[in-house]
Design a protein around this motif. Structure first.
Motif, mmCIF file in Angstrom:
data_model
loop_
_atom_site.group_PDB
_atom_site.id
_atom_site.type_symbol
_atom_site.label_atom_id
_atom_site.label_comp_id
_atom_site.label_asym_id
_atom_site.label_seq_id
_atom_site.Cartn_x
_atom_site.Cartn_y
_atom_site.Cartn_z
ATOM 1 N N ARG A 335 -7.832 -10.134 -14.006
ATOM 2 C CA ARG A 335 -9.102 -10.849 -13.934
ATOM 3 C C ARG A 335 -10.270 -10.040 -14.472
ATOM 4 O O ARG A 335 -11.153 -10.567 -15.121
ATOM 5 C CB ARG A 335 -9.416 -11.211 -12.492
ATOM 6 C CG ARG A 335 -8.233 -11.724 -11.718
ATOM 7 C CD ARG A 335 -8.678 -12.240 -10.397
ATOM 8 N NE ARG A 335 -9.309 -13.533 -10.549
ATOM 9 C CZ ARG A 335 -10.173 -14.037 -9.706
ATOM 10 N NH1 ARG A 335 -10.558 -13.344 -8.668
ATOM 11 N NH2 ARG A 335 -10.679 -15.228 -9.911
ATOM 12 N N CYS A 336 -10.301 -8.740 -14.153
ATOM 13 C CA CYS A 336 -11.491 -7.954 -14.447
ATOM 14 C C CYS A 336 -11.263 -7.109 -15.702
ATOM 15 O O CYS A 336 -10.315 -6.314 -15.746
ATOM 16 C CB CYS A 336 -11.805 -7.046 -13.271
ATOM 17 S SG CYS A 336 -11.784 -7.921 -11.687
ATOM 18 N N GLY A 337 -12.156 -7.274 -16.676
ATOM 19 C CA GLY A 337 -11.979 -6.628 -17.966
ATOM 20 C C GLY A 337 -11.664 -5.139 -17.921
ATOM 21 O O GLY A 337 -10.684 -4.689 -18.532
ATOM 22 N N PRO A 338 -12.469 -4.339 -17.214
ATOM 23 C CA PRO A 338 -12.201 -2.898 -17.221
ATOM 24 C C PRO A 338 -10.822 -2.555 -16.633
ATOM 25 O O PRO A 338 -10.186 -1.599 -17.071
ATOM 26 C CB PRO A 338 -13.329 -2.332 -16.344
ATOM 27 C CG PRO A 338 -14.424 -3.338 -16.443
ATOM 28 C CD PRO A 338 -13.737 -4.668 -16.534
ATOM 29 N N GLY A 377 -14.087 -2.952 -10.765
ATOM 30 C CA GLY A 377 -13.203 -4.090 -10.571
ATOM 31 C C GLY A 377 -13.621 -4.825 -9.318
ATOM 32 O O GLY A 377 -14.449 -4.325 -8.561
ATOM 33 N N SER A 378 -13.042 -5.997 -9.111
ATOM 34 C CA SER A 378 -13.378 -6.746 -7.907
ATOM 35 C C SER A 378 -12.644 -6.221 -6.687
ATOM 36 O O SER A 378 -12.975 -6.571 -5.569
ATOM 37 C CB SER A 378 -13.061 -8.228 -8.085
ATOM 38 O OG SER A 378 -14.149 -8.841 -8.716
#
Ligand code: SF4
Ligand code: SF4
Lengths: 413, 75
Positions: A335-338, A377-378
């Motif tokens: 989900r999170c790009g990095p 990140g989440s």
């Protein structure tokens, strides 16, 4: 059984002595549970439970090690006043491949976990109670739930099968019928979680300890273990190449003793990974350290969910670590790009180093990527993965040097 | 918290951000781009402190982010 009878019966059952507490029932059925521990005592009010938990020093056993009483106290009183009663969740998702202590607990002593859930739920006058567990234990948990009438309120749900499935917001998302992946959060779950209600998650081992503390008290709980890690804890102990076992040990036990107890010769190891794939390595020279926060802090490790993985001294640590980093990169929830981009990049550079690429810039590049993904990140998956990778470079600095000089003679299979 | 620390935080929802970098053009003093284009505030993760003089630009970035990935929090 009347309340008076139950209290009397509880008084007749002696508290477990020795290190087998959670694991003392000889069989998982209700009759054995009651004969071993006595019935749940009459429900104490929230203030009494909170005080007892605070005095016990019990910390969460799911990895984050947050004091159990503080978590309970985090449920805002004003929410209760506004009629938004809390949701209580017992979390046994345990997605970490090196860990199966929660599954073992639910097979050996499911009624202790149920008692703990009911105790916390009663203390906060919960709106609903959930138990989130892997498919492998659903049957034994269902059997236990069916054995008692006071557990009808507990809703059992199958946990997703992924590394991050136990992350708090991923659990709440799954319970809400959505995808079991972490959510972006700007509010605490204790303020707004499942259905917008204050939501409290507890690891199932933590709940089982709560069930015992409410029976036998804080002083009994602290009669084993060290001041900084009181009580007992469940650990999953194994090594690369040797399958793991689950043990109940005294808090603050020495790592070497725990390994020996699990049938692993500490002398055969070059290091031990403490805390699982999001954890950190302790070199063989440090195995006299105690499994408590104080001793482990030096190495950036913590007891966490009690996962110990020995590394065979004949095996190339960079090869083992690169395989773990690659696995972790694949477990990014995408989900999170990095995280999606950074973890595979970091694992790939570590892999090149492990395979013997002598480019002198590789180690520094791994470090740079670890810094780049941390905090971005989440959930804490990028942070945990970066911690593991950085610990690898630090503890195995000699192996890194050997690789860059083309003279690592260890087993790379 | 010391008095000099900004009270406004720019929160990045990584589950929404697509990394095309519009915000980094609006807030070049605050954000650069990482290897893949995602906004990067050196030494900060998902919650980036916004100095007072950049609050207006941050509000604009929140409004213009095509993925609704940005929000402002007060601490
Ligand atoms: S940080 Fe990684 S693992 Fe966590 S939610 Fe984002 S993509 Fe998933
Ligand atoms: S403008 Fe929004 S979507 Fe684009 S990079 Fe910035 S936060 Fe991400």
């Amino acid at each position: 059984m009347s309340v008076a009878e139950a209290t009397e019966a509880a008084a007749r059952v002696a508290a477990p002595t020795g290190t087998a507490r959670l694991t003392s029932p000889g069989s998982p059925d209700l009759a054995t549970h009651l004969a071993t521990f006595g019935p749940l005592p009459v429900r104490a009010g929230p203030a009494v439970l909170l005080d007892e938990l605070r005095a016990s020093g019990l910390e969460g056993r799911g990895g984050a090690a947050f004091p159990a009483w503080r978590k309970l106290a985090a449920l805002p009183a004003r929410e209760r006043a506004r009629g938004r009663r809390a949701v209580i969740v017992g979390n046994a998702a345990e997605g970490e491949p090196q860990s199966f202590k929660d599954a073992t607990l639910l097979r050996v002593a499911p009624h202790l976990v149920i008692d703990g859930l009911l105790t916390v739920a009663a203390a906060v006058d919960a709106h609903s109670v959930h138990l989130y567990a892997q498919s492998s234990v659903l049957e034994s948990v269902s059997r236990a739930l069916a054995e008692r009438r006071d557990a009808r309120s507990i809703q059992l749900r199958e946990a997703a099968d992924s590394f991050i499935s136990g992350e708090a917001s991923a659990v709440v998302s799954a319970l809400a019928g959505r995808s079991p992946v972490p959510q972006d959060r700007t509010m605490r779950l204790t303020e707004s979680g499942l259905g917008g209600r204050p939501t409290l998650l507890n690891n199932v081992e933590t709940l089982a300890h709560i069930a015992l503390i409410s029976r036998f008290g804080a002083a009994w709980f602290r009669s084993i273990g060290t001041p900084s890690d009181p009580g007992t804890r469940l650990v999953t102990v194994g090594s690369d190449g040797k399958s793991s076992t689950v043990l109940e040990i005294a808090g603050g036990s020495r790592l070497g003793d725990v390994l020996r107890f699990a049938g692993i010769d500490p002398g055969s190891l070059s290091a031990v990974l403490v805390g699982g794939y999001h954890g950190a390595w302790l070199p063989a020279s440090a195995l006299e350290a105690r499994l408590d926060r104080q001793d482990l802090a030096v190495f950036g490790a913590a007891p966490g969910a009690g996962i110990l993985m020995g590394l065979d001294a004949r095996h190339c640590p960079l090869t083992v670590a690169a395989a773990i980093a690659t696995y972790l990169a694949g477990e990014s929830a995408g989900r999170c790009g990095p995280c999606v981009n950074g973890l595979p990049a970091m694992a790939a550079v570590l892999g090149r180093l492990a395979r013997g690429d002598q480019d002198p810039a590789l180690a520094a590049e791994v470090r740079r990527l670890a810094g780049l993904v941390t905090g971005r990140g989440s959930c804490n998956h990028p942070d945990g993965t970066a911690r593991f990778v950085l610990s690898t470079l630090t503890v195995f600095a000699e192996d890194v040097a050997a690789h860059q000089a083309g003279r690592c003679r260890k087993d790379h299979s | 918290m010391t008095r000099d620390e900004p009270r406004t935080l720019l929160h990045i929802d990584w589950t929404r951000c697509d990394g095309r970098g519009l915000c980094t053009e609006i807030l070049p003093e605050l954000l650069t781009r990482d290897d893949w284009g995602f906004p990067l505030a050196p030494r900060h993760g998902s919650d980036v402190p916004v100095p007072d003089r950049l609050v207006d630009a941050a509000v604009e970035a929140v409004a213009l982010c095509p993925r609704l990935a940005l929000s402002l929090l007060q601490r």
